[in-house]
Enzyme design. Structure first.
Site, PDB file in Angstrom:
ATOM      1  N   ASP A  38       0.748   6.332  59.218  1.00  0.00           N
ATOM      2  CA  ASP A  38       1.008   7.257  57.927  1.00  0.00           C
ATOM      3  C   ASP A  38       0.037   7.846  57.267  1.00  0.00           C
ATOM      4  O   ASP A  38      -0.790   7.299  56.714  1.00  0.00           O
ATOM      5  CB  ASP A  38       2.044   6.611  56.980  1.00  0.00           C
ATOM      6  CG  ASP A  38       3.337   7.764  56.776  1.00  0.00           C
ATOM      7  OD1 ASP A  38       2.758   8.505  56.168  1.00  0.00           O
ATOM      8  OD2 ASP A  38       3.788   6.956  55.534  1.00  0.00           O
ATOM      9  N   ASP A  39      -0.261   9.315  56.796  1.00  0.00           N
ATOM     10  CA  ASP A  39      -1.159  10.625  56.387  1.00  0.00           C
ATOM     11  C   ASP A  39      -2.082   9.881  57.087  1.00  0.00           C
ATOM     12  O   ASP A  39      -3.585  10.016  56.194  1.00  0.00           O
ATOM     13  CB  ASP A  39      -1.067  10.184  54.926  1.00  0.00           C
ATOM     14  CG  ASP A  39       0.685  10.644  53.949  1.00  0.00           C
ATOM     15  OD1 ASP A  39       1.051  11.432  55.496  1.00  0.00           O
ATOM     16  OD2 ASP A  39       0.639  11.220  53.346  1.00  0.00           O
ATOM     17  N   CYS A  76       5.682  13.784  57.401  1.00  0.00           N
ATOM     18  CA  CYS A  76       6.793  12.389  57.516  1.00  0.00           C
ATOM     19  C   CYS A  76       7.978  12.924  57.895  1.00  0.00           C
ATOM     20  O   CYS A  76       8.281  12.465  59.161  1.00  0.00           O
ATOM     21  CB  CYS A  76       6.750  11.699  55.874  1.00  0.00           C
ATOM     22  SG  CYS A  76       4.981  11.320  54.903  1.00  0.00           S
ATOM     23  N   ARG A  80       9.200  12.352  62.574  1.00  0.00           N
ATOM     24  CA  ARG A  80       9.465  10.781  62.786  1.00  0.00           C
ATOM     25  C   ARG A  80      10.754  11.324  63.367  1.00  0.00           C
ATOM     26  O   ARG A  80      11.255  10.750  64.248  1.00  0.00           O
ATOM     27  CB  ARG A  80       9.664  10.091  61.460  1.00  0.00           C
ATOM     28  CG  ARG A  80       8.848   9.673  61.015  1.00  0.00           C
ATOM     29  CD  ARG A  80       8.750   8.731  59.556  1.00  0.00           C
ATOM     30  NE  ARG A  80       7.334   9.131  59.353  1.00  0.00           N
ATOM     31  CZ  ARG A  80       6.522   7.853  59.188  1.00  0.00           C
ATOM     32  NH1 ARG A  80       6.794   7.096  59.989  1.00  0.00           N
ATOM     33  NH2 ARG A  80       4.742   7.647  58.845  1.00  0.00           N
ATOM     34  N   LYS A 133       8.419   2.036  58.751  1.00  0.00           N
ATOM     35  CA  LYS A 133       8.831   2.689  58.208  1.00  0.00           C
ATOM     36  C   LYS A 133      10.084   3.731  58.932  1.00  0.00           C
ATOM     37  O   LYS A 133       9.472   3.784  59.644  1.00  0.00           O
ATOM     38  CB  LYS A 133       7.733   3.730  57.735  1.00  0.00           C
ATOM     39  CG  LYS A 133       7.876   5.527  56.869  1.00  0.00           C
ATOM     40  CD  LYS A 133       7.238   6.076  56.491  1.00  0.00           C
ATOM     41  CE  LYS A 133       6.943   7.099  56.219  1.00  0.00           C
ATOM     42  NZ  LYS A 133       7.048   7.798  54.871  1.00  0.00           N
ATOM     43  N   HIS A 135      12.408   6.609  57.301  1.00  0.00           N
ATOM     44  CA  HIS A 135      12.982   7.985  56.944  1.00  0.00           C
ATOM     45  C   HIS A 135      13.196   9.077  58.038  1.00  0.00           C
ATOM     46  O   HIS A 135      12.639  10.382  57.728  1.00  0.00           O
ATOM     47  CB  HIS A 135      10.744   7.509  56.461  1.00  0.00           C
ATOM     48  CG  HIS A 135      10.173   9.148  55.219  1.00  0.00           C
ATOM     49  ND1 HIS A 135       9.333   9.690  55.275  1.00  0.00           N
ATOM     50  CD2 HIS A 135      12.073   9.816  54.417  1.00  0.00           C
ATOM     51  CE1 HIS A 135       9.708  10.843  54.474  1.00  0.00           C
ATOM     52  NE2 HIS A 135      10.095  10.788  54.071  1.00  0.00           N
ATOM     53  N   HIS A 223      -0.990   6.067  53.676  1.00  0.00           N
ATOM     54  CA  HIS A 223      -0.077   6.654  52.516  1.00  0.00           C
ATOM     55  C   HIS A 223      -0.058   6.136  50.889  1.00  0.00           C
ATOM     56  O   HIS A 223      -0.086   5.341  51.210  1.00  0.00           O
ATOM     57  CB  HIS A 223       1.814   6.467  53.255  1.00  0.00           C
ATOM     58  CG  HIS A 223       2.081   7.735  52.757  1.00  0.00           C
ATOM     59  ND1 HIS A 223       2.208   7.523  51.379  1.00  0.00           N
ATOM     60  CD2 HIS A 223       2.564   8.645  52.898  1.00  0.00           C
ATOM     61  CE1 HIS A 223       2.858   8.540  50.874  1.00  0.00           C
ATOM     62  NE2 HIS A 223       3.228   9.466  51.473  1.00  0.00           N
ATOM     63  N   ASP A 329       1.020  10.186  61.694  1.00  0.00           N
ATOM     64  CA  ASP A 329       2.076  11.364  61.327  1.00  0.00           C
ATOM     65  C   ASP A 329       2.016  12.870  61.382  1.00  0.00           C
ATOM     66  O   ASP A 329       2.747  13.531  61.032  1.00  0.00           O
ATOM     67  CB  ASP A 329       3.118  10.837  60.962  1.00  0.00           C
ATOM     68  CG  ASP A 329       3.007   9.980  59.617  1.00  0.00           C
ATOM     69  OD1 ASP A 329       1.751  10.588  58.902  1.00  0.00           O
ATOM     70  OD2 ASP A 329       4.148  10.380  58.697  1.00  0.00           O
ATOM     71  N   ASN A 330       0.934  12.587  60.683  1.00  0.00           N
ATOM     72  CA  ASN A 330       0.190  13.717  60.333  1.00  0.00           C
ATOM     73  C   ASN A 330      -1.301  14.168  59.985  1.00  0.00           C
ATOM     74  O   ASN A 330      -1.768  12.996  59.758  1.00  0.00           O
ATOM     75  CB  ASN A 330       0.652  14.898  58.816  1.00  0.00           C
ATOM     76  CG  ASN A 330       1.258  13.942  58.190  1.00  0.00           C
ATOM     77  OD1 ASN A 330       2.744  13.498  57.703  1.00  0.00           O
ATOM     78  ND2 ASN A 330       0.441  12.986  57.187  1.00  0.00           N
ATOM     79  N   LYS A 376      -2.101  17.868  56.032  1.00  0.00           N
ATOM     80  CA  LYS A 376      -0.749  17.779  55.855  1.00  0.00           C
ATOM     81  C   LYS A 376      -0.094  18.727  54.769  1.00  0.00           C
ATOM     82  O   LYS A 376       0.184  19.475  54.170  1.00  0.00           O
ATOM     83  CB  LYS A 376      -1.086  16.802  54.999  1.00  0.00           C
ATOM     84  CG  LYS A 376       1.206  15.766  54.386  1.00  0.00           C
ATOM     85  CD  LYS A 376       0.995  14.789  53.777  1.00  0.00           C
ATOM     86  CE  LYS A 376       2.579  14.141  53.985  1.00  0.00           C
ATOM     87  NZ  LYS A 376       2.290  13.225  53.037  1.00  0.00           N
TER      88      LYS A 376
END
Length: 552
Positions: A38-39, A76, A80, A133, A135, A223, A329-330, A376
């Site tokens: 994540d991130d 995010c 997803r 996660k 989301h 993240h 994810d990004n 992001k």
């Protein structure tokens, strides 16, 4: 006599049943493990140019395949949504975020017409497991167990603390869910490790079956908030004293040596919002160094847990028949300056502890996304580009680096082809949305260098838009509606806008965009922009910062 006869029949029946069960042919289709972080920026692991210690991921890369070009949706929840369903996010119901804006494409949770990979694979005979996660829908009717997962451990919303109290600091309880039951993380435990612990527990339980498994591990690291274990932070003490300007050069050199970047690849132009490292005071440098030490420690801990997953596969003797895919994810999160800067809600402890709510920020994110532009929540390459590693000893030749040009929408078709599974036109009485992506297997198995999709890739989120068609890419950043144009074969760093001298290409790709937007349910952001986004990320850069990303 009659009693003995009946006993004989029962024993014979039991013997036949036991014999049939013992000789039932095991399902030998491949297992699948999908790992998402994540991130995390494009260059934040060793095999993509980083100085961070990621030996387990680097080993997967050495024994597997890497893509130079793999795309996500820049933030995010929309990422997803595409990942889990194989749809563009609007088609799946999450065109903006996990916030309901009152239209089907923006309802904020996965719709029934967009099947999750868990629903499809479970229907095909797979065990379906998830840890981490979610989301993509906060209401309990949209939780993982209700969308096809046999077992789930993790958190539902977009962010979580990593630990609460103990020797690391103090923070509120970490609220989690396990198979629809609300629980809290036990004191002193670290969430990255617990995500893996539960994944391993699920694998042990699943091993009692004859089924293949699908495991989705969605780490929230790195993240925000920046929270890590002291022993991991200590590994990086002093490593970042060289500053972001020198480290960025160090990373692009390593990328070129590895073959991740073309030898002629120029690095993205320097972000004017990032101060020169040499202009900082000593105390400012100390603060910034600590941020990156903790960030690196969080990535390091993810890598350690990837190693634990691989050890479990070996223990279960399933490592030769398992596909592992690793993505982010990004891009890394910007938002360094001006009114758009994220302000930590509270800090009751130093950076890295349970009381810390700090984050990496733009100056280091500018390094994480090397060699790309922006961050992001933006559709330049720095926002939508992810590392991509795939490992599968039976089918993937080790050590390959390919162009790839894959997208999240391609993963579901890949899994279904590998599992010899047909995506259903109808399931449980619901007519499904057709899949827009293409299987990655021809690229993974060396039959092709890039995904042959026959149509462009599209992006839209909160007014930020892009189209990738062959070597060409158009991109616009909200609130501007002007298209920029880049030749990504020569300029993946997006330094040279060619829109003024190639208007016919801009018009062609723009027309493609509006056709896609119409059939996908995309609405002009000005018409749906929420007055109160309820904590969702901002739409675009603040005025006057056309190339700056945003924060959640």
């Amino acid at each position: 006599m009659k009693f003995n006869f009946m006993i004989g029949l029962l024993l014979t029946g039991s013997t036949i049943t036991a014999f049939a069960q013992k000789n039932k042919k095991a399902d030998t289709r491949p297992n699948i493990i999908l790992i998402m972080v994540d991130d995390m920026g494009y260059s934040d692991i060793g095999s993509y140019g980083s100085e961070i210690q990621t030996p387990n991921l680097d080993n997967l890369a050495k024994e597997g395949i890497r893509f130079r070009e793999f795309y996500n949706n820049s933030i995010c929840a929309p990422t997803r949504a595409s990942l889990i369903t194989g749809q563009y996010p609007h088609k799946a119901g999450i065109g903006y975020f996990d916030v309901n804006l009152g239209l089907p494409a923006y309802q904020g949770y996965l719709n029934k017409e967009s099947l999750t990979f868990a629903e499809v694979l479970k229907n095909s005979g797979y065990s379906t497991l998830m840890s981490g996660k979610w989301h993509v829908g906060g209401d309990s009717t949209a939780w993982p167990n209700q969308r096809g997962f046999d077992h789930f451990y993790g958190f539902i919303k977009g962010a979580s603390n990593y630990f609460d109290i103990g020797e690391y600091g103090q923070a509120p309880p970490v609220e989690l869910v396990k198979d629809n039951k609300r629980i809290n993380l036990k004191s002193g435990l670290y969430l990255t490790n617990e995500i893996t612990n539960n994944a391993l527990e699920f694998l042990d339980e699943q091993n009692k079956t004859e089924k293949p498994f699908f495991l989705y591990v969605a780490f929230n690291a790195p993240h925000w908030p920046l929270q890590a274990l002291p022993e991991d932070i200590a590994k990086y003490k002093g490593r970042y004293s060289i500053g972001w300007d020198s480290l960025r050069i160090e990373r692009i050199k390593k990328q070129k040596a590895l073959g991740i970047s073309d030898p002629n690849q120029a690095i993205a132009k320097r972000d004017p919002e990032v101060p020169l490292w040499d202009n900082l005071t000593y105390s400012e440098k100390q603060l910034w160094e600590k941020k990156m030490e903790v960030y690196a420690a969080m990535v390091d801990q993810v890598d350690q847990n990837v190693g634990r997953l691989r050890e479990k596969l070996k223990e279960l003797k399933k490592d030769e028949n398992t596909l592992i895919i690793f993505i982010s994810d990004n891009g890394a999160q910007g938002g360094y300056s001006a009114t758009n800067r994220r302000k930590p809600p509270r800090n009751t402890g130093p950076i890295g502890t349970a009381g810390s709510y700090d984050y990496q920020e733009q100056s280091w994110a500018y390094v994480s996304n090397t060699p790309h532009t922006n961050y992001k929540n933006n559709m330049h390459e720095g926002g939508i580009s992810a590392p991509f590693i795939a490992w599968f000893p039976k089918q993937i030749k080790g050590g390959n680096i390919v162009k790839g040009t894959g997208h999240l929408i391609d993963l579901a078709p890949t899994f279904y082809e590998l599992a010899n599974t047909t995506y259903p036109v109808k399931l449980n009485g619901v007519t499904t949305n057709p899949l827009p992506g293409k299987s990655l297997l021809p690229v993974l198995t060396g039959k092709s260098e890039t995904v042959d999709r026959g149509e462009p890739i599209f992006w839209e989120r909160a007014g930020n838009r892009a189209v990738r068609k062959g070597k060409w890419k158009i991109v616009s950043t909200y609130p501007a509606y002007r298209w920029e144009l880049y030749d990504l074969e020569k300029d993946r760093s997006e330094n040279n806008d060619l829109s003024a001298v190639n208007t016919e290409i801009v018009n062609e790709l723009s027309a493609d965009y509006f056709k896609w937007a119409d059939k996908t349910g995309v609405v002009d952001y000005e018409k749906i922009k929420p007055a109160n986004p309820n904590g969702a990320p901002a739409a675009g850069p603040v005025k006057g910062a056309a190339r700056r990303g945003n924060v959640e």
